[in-house]
Design an enzyme around this catalytic site. Structure first.
Site, PDB file in Angstrom:
ATOM      1  N   TYR A  98      63.803 -32.965  19.958  1.00  0.00           N
ATOM      2  CA  TYR A  98      64.025 -33.928  21.039  1.00  0.00           C
ATOM      3  C   TYR A  98      62.858 -33.800  22.036  1.00  0.00           C
ATOM      4  CZ  TYR A  98      66.120 -36.020  25.190  1.00  0.00           C
ATOM      5  OH  TYR A  98      66.348 -36.780  26.289  1.00  0.00           O
ATOM      6  N   ASP A 170      71.427 -27.408  18.849  1.00  0.00           N
ATOM      7  CA  ASP A 170      71.651 -28.619  19.641  1.00  0.00           C
ATOM      8  C   ASP A 170      72.479 -29.555  18.764  1.00  0.00           C
ATOM      9  OD1 ASP A 170      71.521 -31.131  20.817  1.00  0.00           O
ATOM     10  OD2 ASP A 170      69.483 -30.868  21.555  1.00  0.00           O
TER      11      ASP A 170
HETATM   12  C1  LIG Z   1      69.681 -36.495  25.322  1.00  0.00           C
HETATM   13  C2  LIG Z   1      69.407 -35.265  24.561  1.00  0.00           C
HETATM   14  C3  LIG Z   1      69.122 -34.052  25.207  1.00  0.00           C
HETATM   15  C4  LIG Z   1      68.994 -33.964  26.725  1.00  0.00           C
HETATM   16  O1  LIG Z   1      70.197 -34.225  27.348  1.00  0.00           O
HETATM   17  P1  LIG Z   1      70.318 -34.926  28.830  1.00  0.00           P
HETATM   18  O2  LIG Z   1      71.767 -35.017  29.019  1.00  0.00           O
HETATM   19  O3  LIG Z   1      69.611 -36.231  28.733  1.00  0.00           O
HETATM   20  O4  LIG Z   1      69.627 -34.003  29.788  1.00  0.00           O
HETATM   21  C5  LIG Z   1      68.903 -32.935  24.432  1.00  0.00           C
HETATM   22  N1  LIG Z   1      68.964 -32.985  23.075  1.00  0.00           N
HETATM   23  C6  LIG Z   1      69.231 -34.128  22.419  1.00  0.00           C
HETATM   24  C7  LIG Z   1      69.277 -34.123  20.940  1.00  0.00           C
HETATM   25  C8  LIG Z   1      69.457 -35.297  23.136  1.00  0.00           C
HETATM   26  O5  LIG Z   1      69.701 -36.434  22.476  1.00  0.00           O
END
Ligand SMILES: *Cc1c(COP(=O)(O)O)cnc(C)c1O
Length: 379
Positions: A98, A170
């Site tokens: 990301y 993640d």
């Molecule tokens: C959007 C996103 C983030 C960051 O999250 P926010 O809530 O925008 O700070 C991190 N990892 C992935 C895969 C995302 O799609």
């Protein structure tokens, strides 16, 4: 309890003072103490807030984890994990991360003496080759953004355990409905709750889940010390969003499959990246660690021209051209100029983010309207 029941009830009880069935929005910064230090676990709302506590318990249960902690954004959650590291530590992570995570690692944490290896995580021997005495953390995303590569969570967890490293996943793209990394050996599960958990594009929030008590204390200490706590109204919105997560995800998966299949048969489309195809290189691993294949996909155009991609992205009527993902409404994005603009062109192209690549976050509208929209934009 099963997932759908947990999504609606976990961490939540009727409010004891009124019987209100929904968790109240505890819009307060402080709590009255009977005598100094004598309080009910809540002293000051940067540390704890009851609306947030309910949400943290709910997310932890959905991830089959012992503890949950919520942050003011997904990046706030990732930042807390990075703060577990010390100068000299090394991190192994993916080469198609990301964009915001890549930016934080390279622009913020490299200057504090932490070394990041951005590598191809699809090959376990490459991962193994990069482990040394300084390695502390393996940070993975799966499916990846926007190429929809599938990283083997269990494979990474075996390497992490054998070398006493932390494995963080993640899990934003899959959501806990499709994938529970804890069940495959992850130490930390991270969410941008802004996406599927919230589900309605009306809130920005992040979350971490862990099993280890000591790790939880460390992360809670970082949250309370550094202050990336979410507000109670936002916690309420995510709690409410989660109540329909299972129903939404079923429809995201159904619509995602239909659109992936349609695009694959279209003469102007080159590659369609969606892990549900049996010839997707990560299909077998996806089948092992995911319940279904989700509503995220990307595709490139024959001729690979950015102006063709721009024209399509700007001419849709049901899909909106916007960053973000995971809401009830369908979105289209052009990663090369939007979410991945901060990644150098050469690196971006190496990982497949070509000039014509378009990413879809397929929403839960009627599939016939979505297909008509794409068909006329591609015309
Ligand atoms: C959007 C996103 C983030 C960051 O999250 P926010 O809530 O925008 O700070 C991190 N990892 C992935 C895969 C995302 O799609």
């Amino acid at each position: 309890m099963k997932f759908a029941t947990k999504a609606i009830h976990a961490g939540q009880q009727p409010d004891p003072s009124t019987g209100a069935i929904m968790t109240p929005i505890f819009q307060t910064s402080t709590y009255v103490q009977a005598s100094p230090g004598n309080h009910k676990g809540y002293a000051y709302a940067r540390g704890k807030n009851p609306t947030r506590s309910a949400l943290e318990k709910c997310i932890a249960e959905l991830e089959n984890a012992k503890h949950g902690i919520c942050f003011s954004s997904g990046m706030g959650a990732i930042d807390a994990v990075a703060k577990l590291l010390r100068p000299g530590d090394e991190v192994i992570t993916g080469d198609d991360l990301y964009g915001g995570t890549y930016r934080m690692f390279t622009k913020i944490y490299e200057q504090f003496g932490i070394k990041f290896h951005f590598i191809n995580l699809l090959d376990q021997t490459t991962v193994k080759k990069h482990i040394n005495a300084n390695t502390r953390l393996i940070w993975i995303e799966t499916p990846t953004n926007p190429m929809m590569n599938i990283v083997d969570i269990e494979g990474c967890s075996k390497l992490a355990k054998a070398n006493k490293l932390l494995l963080a996943v993640d899990n934003t793209f899959a959501s806990p409905y499709l994938q529970n990394p804890m069940d495959h050996g992850a130490d930390i599960v991270m969410h941008s709750a802004t996406k599927y958990l919230g589900g309605h594009s009306d809130v920005v929030m992040g979350a971490l889940c862990v099993n280890d008590d000591k790790l939880y204390e460390q992360l809670f200490f970082i949250l309370n010390s550094c202050g990336a706590n979410p507000g109670p109204m936002d916690c309420f919105l995510v709690l409410r969003g989660i109540k329909t997560l299972h129903i939404r995800m079923e429809r995201h998966c159904f619509n995602g499959r239909k659109i992936a299949e349609f695009l694959r048969g279209h003469k102007k489309v080159d590659n369609v990246n969606w892990p549900g195809f049996t010839d997707h290189p990560g299909h077998q691993v996806a089948k092992k660690q995911m319940k279904d294949f989700g509503g995220m996909l990307s595709f490139s155009l024959k001729g690979n021209k950015s102006e063709d991609a721009f024209r399509i992205a700007s001419s849709m009527s049901v899909f909106s051209l916007a960053e973000s993902l995971g809401g009830v409404e369908s979105l289209i994005g052009h990663p090369a100029t939007m979410t991945h603009a901060s990644i150098p062109k050469a690196e971006r192209e190496k990982s497949g983010v070509s000039d014509s690549l378009l990413r879809l976050s397929v929403g839960i509208e009627d599939i016939s309207d979505l297909l008509k929209d794409i068909e006329s934009a591609l015309h």
